[in-house]
Design an enzyme around this catalytic site. Structure first.
Site, PDB file in Angstrom:
ATOM      1  N   ASP A   6     -11.821  -0.520   4.688  1.00  0.00           N
ATOM      2  CA  ASP A   6     -12.361  -0.458   3.342  1.00  0.00           C
ATOM      3  C   ASP A   6     -13.003  -1.819   3.105  1.00  0.00           C
ATOM      4  O   ASP A   6     -12.697  -2.780   3.806  1.00  0.00           O
ATOM      5  CB  ASP A   6     -11.208  -0.205   2.371  1.00  0.00           C
ATOM      6  CG  ASP A   6     -11.605  -0.439   0.937  1.00  0.00           C
ATOM      7  OD1 ASP A   6     -12.633   0.117   0.541  1.00  0.00           O
ATOM      8  OD2 ASP A   6     -10.921  -1.192   0.252  1.00  0.00           O
TER       9      ASP A   6
ATOM     10  N   ASP B 149      -6.953  -0.940   0.692  1.00  0.00           N
ATOM     11  CA  ASP B 149      -6.055  -1.501  -0.315  1.00  0.00           C
ATOM     12  C   ASP B 149      -6.087  -0.766  -1.644  1.00  0.00           C
ATOM     13  O   ASP B 149      -5.196  -0.917  -2.454  1.00  0.00           O
ATOM     14  CB  ASP B 149      -6.398  -2.962  -0.567  1.00  0.00           C
ATOM     15  CG  ASP B 149      -7.627  -3.094  -1.441  1.00  0.00           C
ATOM     16  OD1 ASP B 149      -8.600  -2.369  -1.164  1.00  0.00           O
ATOM     17  OD2 ASP B 149      -7.613  -3.883  -2.391  1.00  0.00           O
TER      18      ASP B 149
END
Lengths: 52, 730
Positions: free
Chosen positions: B445, B629
């Site tokens: 990500d 996250d």
């Protein structure tokens, strides 16, 4: 072989003492923080007299 | 923390039943009155212990403080007037970040209790094993007749109660498995222990020569040692994960000023959310305007302006203005938790992963029982002596008992987890190492994972006048962009201009009077710009400065996490393919991808799209490691083959991850993959060792040549060999 009558109870008693000591130490939480205990004895705190 | 409990196994699938049941029985009982518990994640050395304890004990009202370095927490015994909140700044002043652990966080004491219980059983089994071994040595070296019988009776008197007490974890788990008509590793274990004890007792009654009391006890002892190691590894990971959970909002300020625990909020309540705080609930803004950082939920790095009537979602961070929010959903009903439920669904798929130990148990258990049954039938038919046949069948069961198998996995996992923990990686799931070892594709990500999620201004324009006004304005705001700008300008030696009437307009920016004229720093449309036009021209995060007669943009980029470039390079050098999936805009993603040398990237993805891409990769046969996250990553994290999240991630993301990265740097990730590979290799080697030993011992047992001495030797030597092999882990 008479000596066995003495030695066997004696060995069981000694082993039992060891076990009692282990149980006491466990109940007092002496195995709760192995990492901390490994570090603690290196510090100078309470070297002169025990912790009140 | 029943919801975060990760079913995982080493040698026995059903050991999980026990802690699970226990988790249900727990009721979060708080500690004794006056005892406070704080997490101190920064404590790591002997000096930390003294500093923390001395600092706390110098605080008025504190009677004593004790640091537990293993769990990184401190227990404080204090007068009722002392609260945990009042101690946090005290520790912060001493240089240690601390968090309060509330009642639910205190539950790990339950874990401690279980660990103590296992240790107690282990100690008792060890004591009994040594004593019985002592008597057995006398028998093996030639004691006969009445002496031998007496020794056997004494052994029985020690062994039987101890087996009944110390063997309970195995019996319980075996029984649970049998009740649902399954076989697990604990079934042959329990059977061997019980049969060895029972057969030895029968032999002793009949004055027989061979008793396996020592084997029953050493079996219990070695297997308990494996189980204890396993428990400790997982308990340490669990307690650290729970400590991280304490970072999340726990107390909420109500609109009338009361501070209440988050769990007590009900829909309709009015909550006050200050700038810098994370939104604790879903709701509607009833008062105030601000900007929200939604990056944790969507991956967008640009803050979004909101005002009265706008909907907010738990997990967003409030940036500029204080808001009053009417709660529409709190706690379990909030978006955050509903997302977590979705994730739980995806997770069950991963829990179906069969570990190496499981696969071994699946072959092992039936094979052993068949062998023993065959031995009994063969010897009964050929000799007609049921007692002899039974003795041989039991000897087969004892000698094949998976002493080494029971230690094979926990010993390696303990060594590997300890190693990785020192490198700042927390292994949460028992099968995580095995899954990490299989990874061949890594998906990242962007916001908050590859980057720090914190903007840094691009090189400042060479315009002293504008810079000094911008600095003076930026100093008046808590907005992260303004603060970053002020920091950079100060670092460049800019002097702040003299302003008057400086006010922050929440949700828009800062304005003031400079030389009698209005100047503004803030959002594009508020500083006299046109959102559509400016947005098209500037792809990146920006804040605008409006001076009399002209406008100026300061652009920002998110800084990469330390070690990110090296990590990507190392992964690629080792032949893994790296991919970047982000919810952010294409421009921002492309810039990061280029910096890191990632050619494969996609931007503007919704959470479902990320998960879909992972499913597609899985269909292609790739084993994917997902590193993310945000809440928008949780679905992907849960559906990936293995997952890692940084400690700054949202709780929902950390909960579904196999591994939590404790530090800021990403550099330990390749290290984790390497250690995972070598750990898996060791586990397989250990199985090999155990199998070799069985190949030698089983024919002996089948031929009726096994003696209690041979069993004892084989059992101890194989267990020690397996443990030593685990220690070779690099």
């Amino acid at each position: 072989m008479q000596v066995l009558a003495w030695l066997i109870p004696v060995s069981l008693l000694l082993g039992g003492l060891g076990l009692a000591a282990f149980i006491w130490a466990l109940r007092r939480g002496q195995f709760d923080d192995p990492e901390g205990d490994a570090q603690r004895f290196l510090t100078d705190d309470w070297d002169d007299h025990p912790r009140p | 923390m029943a919801s975060t409990y990760q079913p995982g196994i080493s040698a026995c699938p059903a050991c999980d039943a026990a802690p699970m049941a226990e988790a249900l029985a727990e009721n979060g009982s708080a500690g004794a009155a006056g005892r406070l518990m704080l997490a101190v994640p920064g404590a790591h050395c002997g000096a930390c212990i003294s500093t923390i304890e001395r600092t706390l004990e110098a605080t008025p009202g504190v009677r004593s403080a004790r640091v537990n370095l293993t769990l990184r927490r401190v227990t404080v015994d204090a007068a009722p007037s002392v609260t945990a909140e009042s101690l946090i700044p005290v520790l912060a002043a001493a240089g240690y970040e601390a968090q309060e652990l509330d009642a639910t966080m205190l539950r790990p004491t339950e874990t401690d209790r279980r660990s103590r219980e296992l240790l107690m059983r282990l100690g008792v089994a060890g004591f009994a094993m040594m004593n019985v071994m002592l008597l057995s040595v006398a028998v093996w070296s030639g004691a006969s007749d009445a002496t031998r019988d007496m020794f056997h009776w004494i052994s029985a008197a020690i062994a039987l109660p101890v087996v009944a007490y110390a063997g309970q974890p195995f019996f319980v788990s075996a029984w649970t498995a049998l009740k649902v008509r399954r076989l697990n590793m604990d079934v042959p274990i329990s059977l061997a222990i019980l049969l060895a004890s029972g057969m030895s007792l029968a032999e002793t009654m009949q004055g027989g020569e061979q008793a396996y009391f020592d084997a029953a006890l050493s079996l219990t002892f070695f297997l308990l040692a494996g189980r204890w190691l396993d428990h400790r590894t997982r308990a340490a990971a669990r307690s650290a994960a729970e400590t991280l959970a304490a970072l999340d909002v726990q107390r909420v300020t109500m609109a009338d000023g009361r501070v209440v625990p988050q769990a007590e909020l009900r829909p309709g309540d009015l909550v006050r959310v200050m700038p810098g705080a994370r939104m604790p609930v879903d709701g509607i803004i009833t008062e105030g305007a601000s900007e929200l950082d939604r990056s944790a939920l969507t991956g967008e790095s640009l803050p979004v302006g909101v005002e009265e009537g706008a909907r907010v979602t738990a997990g967003e961070t409030n940036l500029t203005g204080a808001l009053t929010v009417r709660v529409t959903a709190a706690g379990k009903d909030s978006t955050l938790h509903r997302m977590a439920d979705l994730v739980a669904l995806a997770e069950t798929a991963r829990n179906r992963y069969t570990s190496l130990a499981d696969r071994a148990a699946r072959i092992y258990a039936p094979a052993v029982h068949l062998l023993a049954a065959a031995a009994f039938v063969f010897w009964f038919l050929s000799s007609g002596d049921a007692r002899l046949a039974l003795n041989i069948a039991v000897a087969v069961l004892i000698i094949t008992c998976p002493c080494a198998l029971g230690l094979a996995v926990p010993a390696v996992v303990t060594a590997a987890s300890g190693r990785l923990y020192r490198h700042g990686l927390l292994i949460k799931n028992a099968t995580a190492l095995e899954r990490l070892a299989e990874v061949d594709h890594v998906v990242f990500d962007k916001t908050g994972t590859l980057t720090l999620g914190r903007p840094v201004p691009d090189p400042l324009p060479d315009d002293p006048e504008a810079l000094s006004v911008a600095l003076a304005l930026a100093e008046g705001s808590a907005h992260p962009l303004a603060q970053a700008l002020a920091e950079a300008a100060q670092a460049a030696g800019v002097q702040a201009a003299a302003l008057s009437d400086r006010v922050e307009v929440p949700g828009h920016g800062v304005q003031a009077l400079w030389q009698g004229q209005e100047v503004r720093l803030g959002r594009a449309e508020w500083t006299g710009g046109d959102a559509a036009r400016d947005g098209a021209g500037v792809q990146t995060t920006a804040t605008w400065l409006q001076l009399p007669g002209r406008r100026l943009a300061f652009t920002f980029t998110d800084r990469l996490r330390p070690g990110a470039a090296e990590m990507v390079a190392e992964l690629q050098a080792r032949g893994l393919t790296v991919e970047l999936l982000s919810g952010d805009s294409a421009g921002a993603v492309a810039a990061v991808a280029e910096q890191l040398g990632i050619t494969d990237w996609q931007a503007g993805l919704l959470p479902e799209a990320k998960a879909a891409r992972l499913a597609q990769l899985a269909d292609e046969g790739r084993r994917v490691l997902m590193v993310g996250d945000g809440l928008n990553d949780t679905l992907a994290l849960a559906s990936a083959h293995a997952s890692i999240s940084p400690a700054t991630a949202l709780e929902a993301a950390r909960v579904v991850s196999d591994v939590v990265l404790l530090g800021q740097s990403l550099a330990p990730i390749p290290d984790a993959l390497r250690t995972a590979r070598s750990a898996t290799r060791r586990i397989v080697e250990n199985f090999g060792l155990a199998a070799t030993y069985n190949m030698i011992a089983v024919p002996l047992a089948l031929a009726g040549l096994a003696t209690p001495l041979a069993a004892a030797l084989a059992m101890s030597s194989s267990s020690i060999m397996v443990s030593l092999n685990a220690l070779r882990l690099r």
